[in-house]
Every structure is written in structure tokens, then in C-alpha cells.
Design an enzyme around this catalytic site. Structure first.
Site, PDB file in Angstrom:
ATOM      1  N   ASP A  13      44.635  33.692  40.095  1.00 19.63           N
ATOM      2  CA  ASP A  13      45.435  33.370  39.212  1.00 19.63           C
ATOM      3  C   ASP A  13      44.780  33.580  37.660  1.00 19.63           C
ATOM      4  OD1 ASP A  13      47.128  32.270  40.681  1.00 19.63           O
ATOM      5  OD2 ASP A  13      46.280  30.284  40.727  1.00 19.63           O
ATOM      6  N   LYS A  16      45.764  38.933  37.199  1.00 19.16           N
ATOM      7  CA  LYS A  16      45.845  40.091  37.834  1.00 19.16           C
ATOM      8  C   LYS A  16      46.934  40.964  37.322  1.00 19.16           C
ATOM      9  CE  LYS A  16      44.869  38.385  41.553  1.00 19.16           C
ATOM     10  NZ  LYS A  16      44.524  36.715  41.368  1.00 19.16           N
ATOM     11  N   LYS A  18      49.329  40.763  35.078  1.00 23.50           N
ATOM     12  CA  LYS A  18      49.329  41.038  33.749  1.00 23.50           C
ATOM     13  C   LYS A  18      48.535  42.122  33.364  1.00 23.50           C
ATOM     14  CE  LYS A  18      48.201  41.070  28.962  1.00 23.50           C
ATOM     15  NZ  LYS A  18      48.088  40.700  27.650  1.00 23.50           N
ATOM     16  N   GLY A  40      50.847  35.003  43.494  1.00 22.99           N
ATOM     17  CA  GLY A  40      52.090  34.739  42.591  1.00 22.99           C
ATOM     18  C   GLY A  40      51.514  35.612  41.389  1.00 22.99           C
ATOM     19  N   HIS A  41      52.109  36.542  40.914  1.00 21.20           N
ATOM     20  CA  HIS A  41      51.439  37.428  39.820  1.00 21.20           C
ATOM     21  C   HIS A  41      52.617  37.350  38.807  1.00 21.20           C
ATOM     22  CE1 HIS A  41      48.401  39.563  42.612  1.00 21.20           C
ATOM     23  NE2 HIS A  41      48.151  38.401  42.645  1.00 21.20           N
ATOM     24  N   GLN A 222      44.366  36.742  44.874  1.00 21.65           N
ATOM     25  CA  GLN A 222      43.533  35.781  45.078  1.00 21.65           C
ATOM     26  C   GLN A 222      42.268  36.355  44.204  1.00 21.65           C
ATOM     27  OE1 GLN A 222      45.218  36.724  48.671  1.00 21.65           O
ATOM     28  NE2 GLN A 222      46.625  35.401  47.706  1.00 21.65           N
TER      29      GLN A 222
HETATM   30  P1  GDP Z   1      47.458  36.315  38.944  1.00 19.40           P
HETATM   31  O1  GDP Z   1      47.820  35.733  40.193  1.00 19.40           O
HETATM   32  O2  GDP Z   1      45.865  36.790  38.602  1.00 19.40           O
HETATM   33  O3  GDP Z   1      48.342  37.465  38.409  1.00 19.40           O
HETATM   34  O4  GDP Z   1      47.607  35.381  37.517  1.00 19.40           O
HETATM   35  P2  GDP Z   1      49.064  34.447  37.614  1.00 19.40           P
HETATM   36  O5  GDP Z   1      50.177  35.184  37.034  1.00 19.40           O
HETATM   37  O6  GDP Z   1      49.156  33.357  38.729  1.00 19.40           O
HETATM   38  O7  GDP Z   1      48.443  33.567  36.226  1.00 19.40           O
HETATM   39  C1  GDP Z   1      48.271  33.811  35.224  1.00 19.40           C
HETATM   40  C2  GDP Z   1      48.926  33.421  34.081  1.00 19.40           C
HETATM   41  O8  GDP Z   1      48.539  33.592  32.889  1.00 19.40           O
HETATM   42  C3  GDP Z   1      50.461  34.078  34.140  1.00 19.40           C
HETATM   43  O9  GDP Z   1      51.452  33.201  33.527  1.00 19.40           O
HETATM   44  C4  GDP Z   1      49.997  35.199  32.965  1.00 19.40           C
HETATM   45  O10 GDP Z   1      51.351  35.597  32.296  1.00 19.40           O
HETATM   46  C5  GDP Z   1      49.217  34.603  31.972  1.00 19.40           C
HETATM   47  N1  GDP Z   1      48.284  35.344  31.221  1.00 19.40           N
HETATM   48  C6  GDP Z   1      47.488  36.355  31.616  1.00 19.40           C
HETATM   49  N2  GDP Z   1      46.791  36.862  30.556  1.00 19.40           N
HETATM   50  C7  GDP Z   1      46.885  35.862  29.576  1.00 19.40           C
HETATM   51  C8  GDP Z   1      46.477  35.575  28.163  1.00 19.40           C
HETATM   52  O11 GDP Z   1      45.525  36.332  27.884  1.00 19.40           O
HETATM   53  N3  GDP Z   1      46.889  34.581  27.480  1.00 19.40           N
HETATM   54  C9  GDP Z   1      47.860  33.760  27.855  1.00 19.40           C
HETATM   55  N4  GDP Z   1      48.314  32.834  27.065  1.00 19.40           N
HETATM   56  N5  GDP Z   1      48.645  34.012  29.250  1.00 19.40           N
HETATM   57  C10 GDP Z   1      48.158  35.057  29.926  1.00 19.40           C
HETATM   58  P1  IMO Z   2      46.987  34.843  43.080  1.00 19.61           P
HETATM   59  O1  IMO Z   2      47.073  36.244  44.194  1.00 19.61           O
HETATM   60  C1  IMO Z   2      45.219  30.824  43.578  1.00 19.61           C
HETATM   61  C2  IMO Z   2      44.594  29.144  47.588  1.00 19.61           C
HETATM   62  C3  IMO Z   2      45.606  28.164  47.928  1.00 19.61           C
HETATM   63  C4  IMO Z   2      44.336  27.383  48.959  1.00 19.61           C
HETATM   64  C5  IMO Z   2      43.668  28.564  49.857  1.00 19.61           C
HETATM   65  C6  IMO Z   2      44.358  28.936  51.097  1.00 19.61           C
HETATM   66  O2  IMO Z   2      48.133  34.488  42.711  1.00 19.61           O
HETATM   67  O3  IMO Z   2      45.605  34.772  42.447  1.00 19.61           O
HETATM   68  P2  IMO Z   2      46.425  30.329  51.780  1.00 19.61           P
HETATM   69  O4  IMO Z   2      48.023  30.010  51.538  1.00 19.61           O
HETATM   70  O5  IMO Z   2      46.198  31.510  51.188  1.00 19.61           O
HETATM   71  O6  IMO Z   2      46.125  30.018  53.219  1.00 19.61           O
HETATM   72  O7  IMO Z   2      45.630  29.126  50.876  1.00 19.61           O
HETATM   73  O8  IMO Z   2      43.961  29.790  48.700  1.00 19.61           O
HETATM   74  N1  IMO Z   2      45.322  30.503  47.135  1.00 19.61           N
HETATM   75  C7  IMO Z   2      45.370  31.007  45.662  1.00 19.61           C
HETATM   76  N2  IMO Z   2      45.024  30.352  44.781  1.00 19.61           N
HETATM   77  N3  IMO Z   2      45.891  32.140  43.599  1.00 19.61           N
HETATM   78  C8  IMO Z   2      46.344  32.603  44.447  1.00 19.61           C
HETATM   79  O9  IMO Z   2      46.860  34.094  44.599  1.00 19.61           O
HETATM   80  C9  IMO Z   2      46.204  32.113  45.807  1.00 19.61           C
HETATM   81  N4  IMO Z   2      46.234  32.503  47.198  1.00 19.61           N
HETATM   82  C10 IMO Z   2      46.068  31.415  47.963  1.00 19.61           C
HETATM   83  O10 IMO Z   2      45.784  27.319  46.885  1.00 19.61           O
HETATM   84  O11 IMO Z   2      43.807  26.836  48.300  1.00 19.61           O
HETATM   85 MG    MG Z   3      48.759  33.763  40.535  1.00 17.19          MG
END
Ligand code: GDP
Ligand code: IMO
Ligand code: MG
Length: 434
Positions: A13, A16, A18, A40-41, A222
Site C-alpha cells: 500500500d 504503487k 498511483k 488493491g491498487h 505487496q
Molecule cells: P498500492 O497497493 O501500493 O497501490 O497502494 P494503495 O492503493 O493500496 O494505497 C495507497 C493510497 O494512497 C491510494 O488510495 C492512493 O490513491 C493514495 N496515494 C498515493 N500517493 C498519494 C499521495 O502522494 N498523497 C495522497 N494523499 N494519497 C496518495
Molecule cells: P498491495 O499490492 C498490504 C498482507 C495481508 C496479510 C499478509 C498475507 O495492495 O500493496 P495474503 O492474503 O497475501 O495471504 O495475506 O499480507 N497483504 C497486504 N498488505 N497490501 C497488499 O497488497 C497486501 N497483500 C497482502 O494483510 O497480513
Molecule cells: Mg494496496
């Protein structure tokens, strides 16, 4: 030819999605190489927010998409994602590896049963069947996408798995479940029909693209500390999330990778269980969580938050061989004064500068903090204006924070994100070789 890997340096999270969406504007192909729908991106374009779990984050830039052999694919989730995007006017141009493994209903049942059995050693999985699908792959029980198109092999594999999984659920885990071979076969045939036009040898697709001088972006899921080998085992996921996984997960040789861009969130967040040295359970942690809107994209769980962990970043730099960093959510730290970075750990009075392998030691790590001056809490419009003027327009204190991260990781910060939208992004160094 030019290829860039975008991967997570913390606990997932990091933003990535973005960064991949932003860089995809100048790419030809965007490729997923590991993980599955546990990812979840989130990508914000205009007023619309998209949450992608299996499709590469280049879909909104209408680029060619590849899901490599290292990904585990839940066909139900993938087909729904394609349908939803079509309804929004995107028609995903997807190639799906014939060697990718498929997640079925029994994997999800096993995920829940295994997590329950593990008790205090559970990772807090997303319950999407990821661990059991990778287990089957390694144990050679797995079903690959190409098997969905081969009636004889499919029948053999499903017969074997229906019998085995029902026994495991009922007799080992004490979960009463009926796994019906006929139902599974019908589901798999339906998946095969729906996916057949996407299923190809994606190693050929990507290597040909590189031969033709195309730009290829590899999108990690991840993050490092969730990696099956290098992460905080067993509190992570079941795939390799590090840069090396690009090659095994796509069938592209290491000599063809030009740039490894690690995504770093300006503070720490973690969804799921396990030790987290810089976690803040106080008012500051709550403010970070709220200001950063830190809720899991897949499960909706509240993410645990804390200060930036420099030990983790040094580790990320070494294990991945980073050539650059994309630093996200810098604006979220606005208004926190001082901002604090963990530069080492202390365990039993001794300084520890490297990631320990033992969870016992890691859970005893006390952060050694360094304080830095904070910067103002500007609004979205003000940050977008700064971004439009480039790096020089950042507050001096923000620049010092960026430089400190460069010092800790000995890696250049090449992209800076100060908001969710595409235009709230600053490039300080071009990441494409050609
Ligand atoms: P990922 O799994 O690495 O793709 O990240 P996620 O999407 O799960 O979580 C990152 C969150 O931060 C998302 O809701 C993005 O839209 C948001 N995001 C990314 N970069 C920025 C930033 O610079 N500022 C803010 N406020 N939100 C950001
Ligand atoms: P993105 O790509 C954050 C975490 C789960 C749990 C562990 C194992 O959005 O960054 P799993 O379902 O893979 O067996 O869970 O890994 N986890 C993540 N945490 N971002 C993710 O993906 C994750 N994918 C798995 O919360 O602790
Ligand atoms: Mg994510």
C-alpha cells in the site's frame, strides 16, 4: 528497449498503483508478475477512483496489459474487473500467461481454515485464497490457466483436488465442506471459455516487445516486508515481492531490466498482523491513519500507522538493488512537527542496523528516532501548484526529509507524490533509459 520495475519497499500500500498509472503514460506495456487479488491498487483519475486487484494499473492509460506466470489468478475476480472497466469505457487489452495458477473456491476455504488454525501466528490474510494457491503450485497440485483449456488434464487435476481438499477441510481442519467435482469442473470450463482469448505465452509477448524497443513497466504487488523469503516471516504473503521475482514471474532475463524503482510511503502503514517497530498507537498514529485515509483497499480494514522506518528502507535498497525511489504521501505528513524517522533499532541495549530474521528479535526492536522540522499542512490545490512548479518549489523542510531518505538508502528519489491525482506528482529524474 527500456524496462522499469515499480515495487513496494514497506508493508504494501505504498502507492504503487498511483505511480504505475503515472509512469504508464509513457509506457507501452504494463506487466504484473506476482501476487494475486490480495493486491488493491487505487488510482484516482479526475473525480473517479478505480481499485484494481488483478489488472495491471496501466489499464486507465489504455496500455497493453500482461498478467505473468508468477501471478495467481482468481478468474471470477479478473472477469468481474474486466466487465466493470468495460462498463466505464475501458476495454482491457490483456495477455494472460498460460502458466499462471488459478485460485478456486477451495483455496479460499482453506485460507480461512489455515488462518484459524495458526492462531497467534496468523498473518491476517486477505482471505482471497492466495497462500493455498501458491502452496498447490509448489506442491504440484496446481491448476494453470492452460489447464482450463485441456479437458483431460482438467478432469484429472480437479478429481485429485476435489478429493484431497475435501479431506483436508473436513478431517484436518474440522470444517464441514462438500467439494463437488462436477460443480468445480463446470466452473473451470466456464472460466476457460471466458478467458481463452487472453491466454498466451506471455514471456514471448514481453520479450518480443523489448526486442522491438518498446517500453515495459513491471508492476509489483505487496511490499518487501511481506516477501515470503525476505519479509517478516510468517507474517507476510506467499510470493516473492522483491525485484528478483520480476524474472521468475514473467520469463524475462535479469539482463533486460534497466531500472528498479522502489515505492516508499513517507510514513509506515501495515494492514494485518505481526511486529511493526515504528507503529504509533497514540494520538499521532490515529492522526496519520485518518489524514492518510489508511483503510485497506481489499478488506476495508484500518491500517496500522507509524513513523518512517529507515532500517526497512536500507534493507529494501539492498535486497532489491534499487536504482531509484518514488516517494509518496509527502503532503500527508504536512502539519506534523517534528517529523520523525527511525534510523536504527535497539535490542537489549544493543544497536541493530539490519533487518533481523527472527520474529522474536524483531518484536523486541525499539526504534532509534531522529527528529526533523516539519512543513505546513497545505491544501490539495496548493500542493498541486507546487507540483506544477517542480522540486524547487517544495518547502525547504520537505526537501530536507527527501534528502535524508536519499542518505539512508543511498538511492536517488526520482519521483515525488504530493496527492492522489496524476498532476500532484514531481519527476526529478527520468526513469526511462530510452
Ligand atoms: P498500492 O497497493 O501500493 O497501490 O497502494 P494503495 O492503493 O493500496 O494505497 C495507497 C493510497 O494512497 C491510494 O488510495 C492512493 O490513491 C493514495 N496515494 C498515493 N500517493 C498519494 C499521495 O502522494 N498523497 C495522497 N494523499 N494519497 C496518495
Ligand atoms: P498491495 O499490492 C498490504 C498482507 C495481508 C496479510 C499478509 C498475507 O495492495 O500493496 P495474503 O492474503 O497475501 O495471504 O495475506 O499480507 N497483504 C497486504 N498488505 N497490501 C497488499 O497488497 C497486501 N497483500 C497482502 O494483510 O497480513
Ligand atoms: Mg494496496
Amino acid at each position: 528497449m527500456s524496462s522499469v520495475v515499480v515495487l513496494g519497499c514497506q508493508w504494501g500500500d505504498e502507492g504503487k498503483g498511483k505511480i504505475v498509472d503515472y509512469l504508464a503514460a509513457e509506457a507501452d506495456y504494463v506487466v504484473r508478475y506476482q501476487g494475486g487479488c490480495n493486491a488493491g491498487h487505487t488510482i484516482k483519475v479526475g473525480n473517479e477512483t478505480y481499485r484494481l486487484r488483478l489488472l495491471p494499473s496501466g489499464v486507465l492509460q489504455r496500455k497493453k496489459l500482461v498478467i505473468g506466470n508468477g501471478v495467481v489468478v482468481d478468474p471470477e475476480v479478473l472477469l468481474k474487473e474486466i466487465e466493470d472497466l468495460k462498463a466505464k469505457g475501458f476495454d482491457p487489452d490483456l495477455s494472460l500467461s498460460d502458466r499462471a495458477h488459478v485460485t478456486l473456491s477451495y483455496h479460499r476455504l482453506l485460507d480461512a481454515a489455515e488462518e484459524n488454525f495458526k492462531g497467534s501466528l496468523r498473518a491476517g490474510a486477505t482471505m482471497k485464497g492466495i497462500g493455498p494457491t501458491y502452496s498447490d503450485k509448489v506442491a504440484r497440485y496446481g491448476i494453470r490457466t492452460s489447464d482450463l483449456l485441456d479437458p483431460d488434464i482438467l478432469e484429472q487435476k480437479i478429481s485429485q483436488n476435489a478429493l484431497l481438499k475435501e479431506k483436508m477441510l473436513n478431517l484436518v481442519y474440522g470444517v464441514s465442506a462438500q467439494i463437488t467435482k462436477e460443480e468445480l469442473l463446470a466452473t473451470c470450463r466456464r472460466f476457460g471459455e471466458a478467458l481463452q482469448n487472453y491466454i498466451v505465452d506471455t514471456s514471448i509477448v514481453i520479450n518480443n516487445a523489448l526486442d522491438e524497443g518498446k517500453r515495459v513497466l513491471f508492476e509489483g504487488a505487496q511490499g518487501l516486508l511481506l516477501d515470503i523469503d525476505h519479509g517478516v516471516y510468517p507474517f507476510g504473503t506467499s510470493s516473492n515481492t522483491v525485484a528478483g521475482a520480476v524474472c521468475t514471474g514473467t520469463g524475462v532475463g535479469p539482463t533486460r531490466i534497466d531500472e528498479i524503482l522502489g515505492v516508499v510511503k513517507a510514513y509506515t502503514s501495515r494492514v494485518g498482523a505481526g511486529p511493526l517497530p515504528t507503529e504509533l498507537t497514540d494520538e499521532t498514529g490515529r492522526r496519520l491513519q485518518e489524514k492518510g485515509k489508511e483503510f485497506g483497499t481489499v478488506t476495508g480494514r484500518r491500517r496500522r500507522c507509524g513513523w518512517l522506518d529507515g532500517v526497512a528502507l536500507r534493507y529494501a535498497s539492498r535486497i532489491n538493488g534499487l536504482t531509484g525511489i518514488a516517494l509518496t504521501k509527502l503532503a500527508t505528513l504536512g502539519g506534523f512537527d517534528p517529523v520523525t524517522i527511525c534510523v536504527d533499532y535497539q535490542v537489549d541495549g544493543k544497536t541493530v542496523s539490519e533487518q533481523p530474521s527472527s520474529i522474536r528479535v524483531f518484536s523486541k526492536c525499539i526504534p532509534v528516532y531522529e527528529e526533523m522540522a516539519g512543513w505546513p499542512d497545505l491544501n490539495e490545490v496548493e500542493w498541486a501548484s507546487i507540483a506544477s512548479h517542480g522540486y524547487a518549489a517544495l518547502p525547504e523542510e520537505t526537501k530536507s526529509y527527501v534528502k535524508r531518505i536519499e542518505g539512508i538508502t543511498r538511492t536517488k528519489v526520482k519521483i515525488i507524490s504530493v496527492g492522489e491525482s496524476r498532476d500532484a506528482t514531481i519527476t526529478t529524474t527520468n526513469v526511462w533509459k530510452s
